[in-house]
Design a protein around this motif. Structure first.
Motif: not given
Length: 584
Positions: A162-186
């Protein structure tokens, strides 16, 4: 909140870090956590064991398994961690309300994936709320990035998110890829990098150079500012010209592909093997990877099957020791041990003995971890602890195969020791290794493992303790009169019948890479049990008394064997003292 002390932004992309250096807590920590959860009524013992099995089967950490199975709540687990580790529990009002701390140094992507958030700077120390307090990497990485000391508090995951969502609202709109997706592309990106021709050539050059220069290991280590490559020659590491740091990920991925390892897995250690033909020689590389602060560290152990000769003369052992060892191997049953520290040539000595025993009339079985060299005509079995195939369980099964000779790669625990002794008492010749500093110390080590003294005296036939010393290069060694101090200290004049004492010294030439040494030789002592030693063992005498009695009975110690090798011009007194006393 103030942002004092935070300097230019540094990002920590997930692909460049090992987020969980330890995917599971040490056994003792898990046991304490289980006791605490059971004692506080949050989970019963059966539920905890169920979660442990699920974690092992799925390859995940224990905490997520407990939460997924609904055995504990997020707050309950956080409170248990706080109590177990004696850390404060981060309260909901502890988190920043308006601006994140050190936003110019810590990327949102990193913080979300690490499940961490800086909550305050108190007296120059950064207070970090961390969902997994057993994670050693995240506090270290944040300390390095911010320049602050870091103190950890245990976060309740739902409050942290909840604190992360509140402090980084712009990042919430562009949510990062899930770890599995990141690892797959990596993973795909690393495969592409590792398949480029320059990287393939570079890795091949590293491997070829190691074989041609007769190195025993290659160490590839990403550091903060460079990629360090070192080769081990005759037991000592030497640094070579290293590739650029920007090629680290591609080089490491290339080696992992060759070893058939998972290049997408950078959180856990991995082991593999590469088999190549280099300049017409069949060479095996045993590959080990471990996660470190700046990336994965690789070590490649070089097993040159064409260069290895299992011959007593090549080992460098004295004729007296070889004679005693051979006599022990000719016995129909009993236990023979080879002891010494890691890298002292124990397995090579055992292989040499096994090949001398290898015949159609004998069934020989080995249990090894790992199998270093393949021996023709001998049944070799690889330990696979991940499926419960350990030394003890394999040894039990092997006894049902009616072998004549059994080699156990290493006696590591009481169960293996007991079975090995029983096998020796029931008509088998058993060979194995122990990590002890001397031959006599093997008696106390077996005793510590629970082997009864009367069984030890009945089963143990002999103990060979050895070390490796560097051989002097015969092309450039120099003979000089021995200093009086060395003559007095080691009584060298008595060994030379009162004549002039000459010692050889390293010089350095092209043949030995300017080191003065080329190759290594073994120095050893062999303890044979006689009635006097058996009496001392049965009276539970310490190893020092046993060693003194063995010397009185004619045993030549490793130090004496090393001094004899130095007087013969094979090595130096300094090498002998370094090798023997370093592990004494």
């Amino acid at each position: 909140m103030r942002r004092r002390g935070c300097s230019p932004r540094v990002r920590f992309p997930p692909r460049d870090r090992d987020r969980r250096v330890t995917d599971a807590a040490p056994d003792t920590m898990l046991e304490r956590l289980a006791e605490l959860l059971v004692r506080t009524g949050q989970c019963d013992a059966r539920g905890f064991e169920r979660a442990r099995r699920v974690a092992e089967e799925t390859g995940q950490r224990l905490a997520p398994a407990l939460l997924q199975l609904g055995l504990v709540s997020e707050r309950g687990l956080a409170e248990a961690y706080a109590t177990l580790l004696d850390l404060p529990l981060a309260r909901a009002d502890r988190y920043p309300t308006d601006q994140p701390l050190c936003a110019d140094r810590l990327s949102t992507r990193f913080l979300r994936w690490a499940r961490a958030l800086p909550v305050a700077i108190e007296e120059g120390t950064l207070v970090l709320a961390l969902a997994d307090p057993l994670d050693p990497f995240t506090p270290a990485a944040i300390a390095a990035a911010t320049g602050h000391k870091v103190r950890t508090e245990v976060a309740v995951p739902i409050e942290l998110d909840a604190a992360l969502d509140r402090l980084y609202p712009d990042e919430e709109a562009n949510a990062p890829a899930e770890p599995a997706e990141l690892l797959e592309s990596d993973t795909e990106r690393l495969k592409d990098l590792a398949s480029e021709a320059p990287i393939i050539r570079l890795v091949n050059q590293l491997l070829t150079r190691a074989v041609e220069t007769q190195a025993s290991d290659i160490h590839i280590e990403p550091l903060e500012d460079r990629l360090r490559v070192r080769y081990r020659y005759d037991g000592l590491l030497q640094e070579s010209e290293s590739p650029p740091l920007r090629l680290a990920a591609a080089i490491i991925s290339r080696v992992k592909i060759m070893a058939r390892l998972d290049i997408g897995e950078r959180r856990l250690p991995q082991d593999g093997r590469i088999r190549l033909t280099v300049r017409g020689q069949d060479v095996d590389f045993r590959v080990s990877t471990i996660p470190s602060l700046h990336g994965e560290t690789l070590v490649l152990r070089i097993l040159d099957r064409g260069a290895v000769v299992f011959d007593y003369a090549r080992l460098g052992l004295s004729p007296a020791v070889i004679g005693k060892f051979r006599a022990g191997l000719e016995l129909p049953n009993g236990l023979i041990l080879v002891t010494g520290p890691t890298g002292s040539g124990k397995t090579t000595t055992l292989y040499t003995g096994l090949l001398a025993l290898n015949a159609v009339t004998r069934k020989i079985v080995t249990v090894e971890d790992p199998i270093e060299y393949q021996l023709r005509g001998i049944n070799q079995i690889q330990v696979q602890a991940q499926i419960g195939l350990g030394f003890a369980s394999l040894l039990r099964s092997i006894l049902r195969q009616d072998p004549d000779v059994i080699m156990v790669g290493e006696i590591r625990d009481a169960e293996t020791a007991q079975i090995a002794v029983q096998a020796a008492l029931t008509g088998h010749l058993v060979l194995s290794t122990l990590h002890t500093n001397s031959a006599a110390a093997a008696v106390t080590r077996l005793r510590d493992m629970g082997v009864e003294d009367y069984l030890m005296t009945a089963a143990l036939r002999g103990v060979l303790a050895q070390r490796l010393v560097r051989r002097l290069c015969v092309e450039c060694r120099r003979a000089l009169p021995a200093p009086p101090e060395l003559i007095r200290r080691f009584a060298l004049d008595r060994r030379c019948d009162g004549g002039a004492v000459t010692l050889y010294h390293p010089v350095g030439c092209a043949a030995c890479r300017q080191t003065g040494y080329r190759g290594r030789a073994a120095i050893a002592e062999f303890l044979v049990l006689d009635p006097e030693l058996e009496r001392l063992i049965l009276t539970r005498t310490d190893h020092a008394t046993i060693e003194a009695a063995a010397v009185a009975g004619g045993m030549e110690t490793m130090l004496e064997a090393g001094i004899a090798a130095a007087l013969a011009g094979e090595t130096t007194i300094e090498e002998v003292v370094r090798s023997v006393q370093a592990s004494a």
